[in-house]
Design a protein around this motif. Structure first.
Motif, PDB file in Angstrom:
ATOM      1  N   SER A 176       0.841  -1.212   0.000  1.00 45.57           N
ATOM      2  CA  SER A 176       0.000   0.000   0.000  1.00 45.57           C
ATOM      3  C   SER A 176       0.867   1.250   0.000  1.00 45.57           C
ATOM      4  CB  SER A 176      -0.898   0.036   1.248  1.00 45.57           C
ATOM      5  OG  SER A 176      -1.683  -1.117   1.329  1.00 45.57           O
ATOM      6  N   GLU A 177       1.950   1.188   0.774  1.00 47.92           N
ATOM      7  CA  GLU A 177       2.821   2.372   0.844  1.00 47.92           C
ATOM      8  C   GLU A 177       3.436   2.670  -0.518  1.00 47.92           C
ATOM      9  OE1 GLU A 177       3.121   4.303   3.432  1.00 47.92           O
ATOM     10  OE2 GLU A 177       2.546   3.111   5.167  1.00 47.92           O
ATOM     11  N   ILE A 178       3.894   1.648  -1.218  1.00 49.20           N
ATOM     12  CA  ILE A 178       4.573   1.958  -2.489  1.00 49.20           C
ATOM     13  C   ILE A 178       3.569   2.224  -3.617  1.00 49.20           C
ATOM     14  CG2 ILE A 178       6.816   0.933  -1.890  1.00 49.20           C
ATOM     15  CD1 ILE A 178       6.028  -1.373  -3.843  1.00 49.20           C
ATOM     16  N   ILE A 179       2.440   1.532  -3.612  1.00 47.45           N
ATOM     17  CA  ILE A 179       1.424   1.861  -4.633  1.00 47.45           C
ATOM     18  C   ILE A 179       0.844   3.240  -4.311  1.00 47.45           C
ATOM     19  CG2 ILE A 179      -0.826   1.233  -5.611  1.00 47.45           C
ATOM     20  CD1 ILE A 179       0.719  -1.045  -6.438  1.00 47.45           C
ATOM     21  N   GLY A 180       0.801   3.562  -3.021  1.00 48.14           N
ATOM     22  CA  GLY A 180       0.269   4.868  -2.586  1.00 48.14           C
ATOM     23  C   GLY A 180       1.101   6.051  -3.075  1.00 48.14           C
ATOM     24  N   ARG A 239      -2.840   1.214 -11.797  1.00 49.55           N
ATOM     25  CA  ARG A 239      -1.853   1.120 -10.702  1.00 49.55           C
ATOM     26  C   ARG A 239      -0.938  -0.088 -10.892  1.00 49.55           C
ATOM     27  NH1 ARG A 239      -2.965   5.930  -9.989  1.00 49.55           N
ATOM     28  NH2 ARG A 239      -4.532   6.575  -8.495  1.00 49.55           N
ATOM     29  N   MET A 240      -1.537  -1.234 -11.213  1.00 41.96           N
ATOM     30  CA  MET A 240      -0.725  -2.451 -11.346  1.00 41.96           C
ATOM     31  C   MET A 240       0.179  -2.370 -12.571  1.00 41.96           C
ATOM     32  SD  MET A 240      -0.982  -4.289  -8.810  1.00 41.96           S
ATOM     33  CE  MET A 240      -0.124  -5.718  -9.392  1.00 41.96           C
ATOM     34  N   GLU A 241      -0.352  -1.819 -13.634  1.00 41.03           N
ATOM     35  CA  GLU A 241       0.429  -1.715 -14.867  1.00 41.03           C
ATOM     36  C   GLU A 241       1.672  -0.839 -14.615  1.00 41.03           C
ATOM     37  OE1 GLU A 241       1.721  -0.170 -18.611  1.00 41.03           O
ATOM     38  OE2 GLU A 241       0.535   1.120 -17.305  1.00 41.03           O
ATOM     39  N   HIS A 242       1.455   0.283 -13.936  1.00 41.03           N
ATOM     40  CA  HIS A 242       2.553   1.208 -13.638  1.00 41.03           C
ATOM     41  C   HIS A 242       3.590   0.540 -12.719  1.00 41.03           C
ATOM     42  CE1 HIS A 242       4.198   5.314 -13.168  1.00 41.03           C
ATOM     43  NE2 HIS A 242       4.581   4.858 -11.996  1.00 41.03           N
ATOM     44  N   ARG A 243       3.088  -0.172 -11.708  1.00 45.11           N
ATOM     45  CA  ARG A 243       3.971  -0.839 -10.729  1.00 45.11           C
ATOM     46  C   ARG A 243       4.850  -1.891 -11.405  1.00 45.11           C
ATOM     47  NH1 ARG A 243       6.906  -2.946  -7.497  1.00 45.11           N
ATOM     48  NH2 ARG A 243       7.882  -0.937  -7.576  1.00 45.11           N
ATOM     49  N   VAL A 244       4.228  -2.707 -12.253  1.00 44.68           N
ATOM     50  CA  VAL A 244       4.981  -3.789 -12.910  1.00 44.68           C
ATOM     51  C   VAL A 244       6.012  -3.171 -13.865  1.00 44.68           C
ATOM     52  CG1 VAL A 244       4.797  -5.745 -14.508  1.00 44.68           C
ATOM     53  CG2 VAL A 244       3.152  -5.508 -12.636  1.00 44.68           C
ATOM     54  N   ARG A 245       5.593  -2.111 -14.579  1.00 45.83           N
ATOM     55  CA  ARG A 245       6.526  -1.471 -15.516  1.00 45.83           C
ATOM     56  C   ARG A 245       7.718  -0.886 -14.755  1.00 45.83           C
ATOM     57  NH1 ARG A 245       5.477   3.574 -17.463  1.00 45.83           N
ATOM     58  NH2 ARG A 245       3.283   3.225 -17.137  1.00 45.83           N
TER      59      ARG A 245
END
Ligand code: FAQ
Length: 315
Positions: A44-48, A281-287
């Motif tokens: 949550s902290e890093i996706i946040g 959010r997930m797309e950005h995180r994985v990239r």
């Protein structure tokens, strides 16, 4: 005298408010619950960082930009303390990130909502960090030592975050009519999702009873939600903003603020991946993870070379 089982000894320590440390014996289910919660918290902290990172280049002044950058960096730091706390339970950060990327671990529902105006930075600080503080201060007394200790510093920083959000909203609320409207609109959009951050109602919270018996959680989801409402209603008055719930009123008999029904269908939809920003959010995180692989490779190579040099020196 009948000898106590390891499990009974463990529960006695917990009941006596002693801390459980990484080398202590612990039930497997306790370890798994902690990994689940700490990992979800770290994710949550890093996706946040994403919803707020969205506004760094568009902050309205240099001062606001510097403060926002510091806040977003703090969230990265919180993620790191929390992944380190999880590592003390025998699980690697890379494993946890893989589980997040595969959709097998969660992150907070709140970060699946978009940040459409600058006032959203104020609403996130005031409401989201405000809710995070109410939820996290009791975790400084969690039975698991590394998690409790990580939370002490995190809560201090969240407190600064909450104040900066309040200050942004106070400035906008007392600015031009258009700025006031922007602040009110942000609060209208973030209020209900902030209440959902505390998790499902107690009668639909499968993990609460056991987590409370283990003193991982000190209060139930509904108790913390109520505390948050009681803290926030008077602050909204100081801001000159309203909360988008006509049912909020002081309940003399209960000694707290009554509030309207939460749309739990929306919450469970967001958890299933159907919120407005889950996919983005997930797309950005994985990239970001893939694009950052060279940093991890360079760090590993540097560590190996340094270790080899030390060994050569010792030989
Ligand atoms: N979102 O049985 P319970 C922050 C899941 S940090 C998504 O009640 P539990 C800082 C739950 O995992 C925000 N999922 O579960 C910041 C479980 O599913 P599972 C994060 C949720 O664990 C600010 C299922 O529902 N904070 O904001 C949510 O006993 C600004 C059933 O629920 C933490 O993680 C949700 N809201 O209680 C950063 C705090 N709620 O795993 C950037 C630590 C529930 O069985 C910018 N965590 N679920 O598949 C906790 O206190 C607890 O884990 C709760 C949930 C209270 C969140």
């Amino acid at each position: 005298m009948v000898a106590m089982t390891q499990e009974q000894e463990f529960q006695e320590l917990v009941d006596a408010d002693q801390r459980i440390e990484p080398r202590d014996w612990m039930p497997e289910a306790y370890r798994k619950t902690l990994i689940r919660q700490i990992a979800q918290h770290a994710h949550s902290e890093i996706i946040g960082m994403q919803p707020e990172g969205n506004w760094i280049t568009r902050a309205p002044s240099l001062r606001r930009k510097a403060i926002l950058m510091a806040k977003v960096q703090d969230e990265a730091g919180h993620g790191l303390y929390l992944y380190s706390a999880a590592e003390t339970l025998g699980v690697g950060r890379d494993e946890l990130l893989d589980l997040l990327h595969a959709g097998r671990q969660k992150y907070s529902s709140i970060f699946n909502y978009p940040t459409v105006t600058w006032a959203d930075m104020g609403a996130i600080g005031w409401l989201v960090d405000g809710a995070a503080i109410v939820n996290q201060v009791p975790i400084t007394r969690c039975s698991y030592g590394p998690y409790a200790r990580a939370m002490v510093r995190i809560c201090k920083e969240e407190s600064f975050h909450q104040r900066q959000g309040f200050e942004i909203l106070h400035t906008l609320s007392h600015g031009t009519p258009a700025q006031h409207e922007m602040a009110q609109d942000a609060v209208n959009r973030w209020w209900w999702p902030s209440l959902m951050m505390f998790g499902p109602p107690d009668d639909q919270s499968p993990n609460s009873a056991q987590s409370m018996a283990w003193k991982i959680k000190r209060f139930s989801n509904d108790e913390l939600r109520q505390k948050f409402v009681d803290m926030t209603v008077p602050q909204a008055e100081v801001l000159g903003l309203t909360l988008p719930d006509p049912e909020i009123r002081w309940d003399e008999a209960a000694g707290n603020y009554a509030f309207g029904d939460i749309d739990w269908t929306e919450f469970f939809e967001v958890l299933k991946g159907n919120g407005p920003c889950n996919a983005a959010r997930m797309e950005h995180r994985v990239r970001a993870h893939v694009e950052g692989s060279w940093v991890r490779e360079a760090a590993t190579s540097y560590a190996e070379k340094t270790a080899a040099r030390v060994q050569e020196g010792a030989a």
